[in-house]
Design an enzyme around this catalytic site. Structure first.
Site, mmCIF file in Angstrom:
data_model
loop_
_atom_site.group_PDB
_atom_site.id
_atom_site.type_symbol
_atom_site.label_atom_id
_atom_site.label_comp_id
_atom_site.label_asym_id
_atom_site.label_seq_id
_atom_site.Cartn_x
_atom_site.Cartn_y
_atom_site.Cartn_z
ATOM 1 N N TYR A 109 -13.327 -6.428 1.315
ATOM 2 C CA TYR A 109 -11.974 -5.945 1.185
ATOM 3 C C TYR A 109 -11.703 -6.185 -0.348
ATOM 4 O O TYR A 109 -12.205 -7.134 -1.184
ATOM 5 C CB TYR A 109 -10.901 -6.965 1.830
ATOM 6 C CG TYR A 109 -9.162 -6.622 1.919
ATOM 7 C CD1 TYR A 109 -8.775 -6.050 3.070
ATOM 8 C CD2 TYR A 109 -8.649 -7.468 0.350
ATOM 9 C CE1 TYR A 109 -8.084 -5.299 1.567
ATOM 10 C CE2 TYR A 109 -7.590 -7.018 0.454
ATOM 11 C CZ TYR A 109 -6.671 -6.443 0.957
ATOM 12 O OH TYR A 109 -5.029 -5.542 0.890
ATOM 13 N N GLU A 196 -5.016 -0.282 -0.933
ATOM 14 C CA GLU A 196 -6.154 -0.830 -0.381
ATOM 15 C C GLU A 196 -7.156 -0.521 0.045
ATOM 16 O O GLU A 196 -7.189 1.132 0.378
ATOM 17 C CB GLU A 196 -5.785 -1.769 1.725
ATOM 18 C CG GLU A 196 -4.502 -2.845 1.183
ATOM 19 C CD GLU A 196 -4.266 -3.481 2.330
ATOM 20 O OE1 GLU A 196 -3.772 -4.481 2.519
ATOM 21 O OE2 GLU A 196 -4.243 -2.939 3.819
#
Length: 388
Positions: A109, A196
């Site tokens: 991530y 993101e």
């Protein structure tokens, strides 16, 4: 303002962030053309909605033949996708993204956001990437790596190297550095609130690839980003919230049955708390702002009654900038114009409050005036059929 995945990936490409080759389509015929253009015998079909958790909701499907591709595309287009991050009604699927599959060795991530407490852009990363990153942050926050970016110096090379080592990406230091530098420039240049990559994958060939992309743009900066403003997809937004923005009203839909109209965000929150305390449930957050006008009040009433769940309405206005008698006149005009069937409870306070209350009493519209906010909340909850 949110962007679709395909829109975010187009921006990624502009900043040198590697993404899979893909085509966005709105029909099965276009999907077959996209598949032929991409080549191969397998494709990923990804619903384009403003919500996370698409994989859990069945919004990401793998097709290993043209027949399976046709079935997947037709099964998604025109449907409403329900994910852990949507309401029970889900989000409409009007487009799908067709991509070539990627062999995955690891899922990570990587993201950036504005930390208002630190007054910095913060980069976050984790080795535990994938669909359940929210659970990782909630249950094992120690797995989330964060670093602050100095607004004067910007993203530094040593910070990228540190992040690479902490993520176990010693072999991909240069790649990760390019991605992090690109993300930061994308963030700053476009007034983003959030970006993101989840997951950022290490492919079977050892290359880094942004398999998914999420971008949220600061609404307050859209006036200077006309190109980005054109990417807005109204179909993904609550219709009432969008209409509120057109009239400079701050509106958020909620699940209750008591409509609220208040001036000031803090007062609006306190009003909703009191409704809840009295056993009721607010149907909305609605801040009409300090410069309340009759026109704005009328639009606010229209928004409230457009919600079929609303059984009663509480108006709580502090007349500071605008006098209470003018506010009362606006309320009376709005009630007459909208043709309300729901009970209305009004609590006014401030300049010319007595004159305002008298106007409401003399209106003959059955508007209940209350001097005390707790009493007003009690009255409106009872009118809605709650405990009161």
């Amino acid at each position: 303002m949110n962007l679709h995945e395909y829109q975010a990936k187009n921006l990624f490409r502009e900043y040198g962030i590697p993404v899979p080759d893909g085509r966005v389509v709105d029909s099965a015929e276009a999907a077959h053309e996209a598949a032929r253009s991409l080549g191969g015998s397998q494709w990923m079909v990804k619903a384009q909605v403003h919500a996370g958790g698409r994989g859990k909701g069945g919004g990401i499907r793998k097709a290993d033949s043209e027949a399976a591709l046709h079935e997947a595309v037709n099964g998604l287009l025109g449907s409403r996708l329900v994910t852990p991050q949507t309401s029970a009604e889900g989000q409409p699927v009007n487009q799908v993204l067709i991509e070539t599959p990627t062999g995955i060795e690891r899922e990570l991530y990587l993201g950036m956001l504005v930390d208002r407490a630190r007054e910095r852009v913060v980069c976050m990363a984790s080795e535990a990437g994938g669909m359940d990153i929210e659970d990782v942050a909630r249950r094992t926050p120690e797995k989330i790596i964060t670093l602050e970016i100095n607004p004067v110096a910007g993203m530094q090379a040593f910070q990228c190297r540190q992040m690479a080592f902490r993520l176990g990406l010693a072999a991909q230091i240069k790649e990760l550095s390019r991605i992090m530098q690109g993300l930061y420039q994308l963030f700053i240049n476009n007034d983003l609130a959030l970006v993101e990559i989840n997951p950022l994958v290490v492919s079977n060939q050892g290359r880094l690839l942004a398999l998914d992309a999420k971008i949220n743009i600061d609404d307050n900066a859209l006036y200077r980003r006309p190109g980005l403003r054109e990417l807005r997809d109204i179909s993904q937004e609550d219709e009432r919230e969008y209409q509120a923005q057109q009239h400079e009203l701050n509106y958020v839909s909620l699940d209750g049955d008591i409509g609220c109209m208040v001036n000031g965000a803090g007062l609006a929150m306190a009003t909703m708390d009191l409704i809840q305390l009295q056993g009721g449930r607010p149907a909305n957050f609605l801040d009409v702002g300090g410069g309340t006008t009759a026109e704005r009040v009328a639009e606010a009433f229209k928004l409230i009654v457009s919600d079929h769940k609303v059984k009663a309405i509480l108006v709580n206005i502090f007349g500071g900038i605008v006098r209470c008698d003018l506010i009362a006149e606006g309320i009376i005009q709005a009630v007459k114009g909208v043709g309300l069937n729901q009970p209305v409870v009004v609590r006014l306070e401030g300049t010319n409050v007595e004159r305002g209350r008298q106007l409401l009493e003399d209106s003959g519209l059955g508007i209940t005036s209350s001097e005390d906010l707790t009493e007003a909340a009690h009255t409106v909850v009872a009118a809605a059929g709650g405990q009161g």
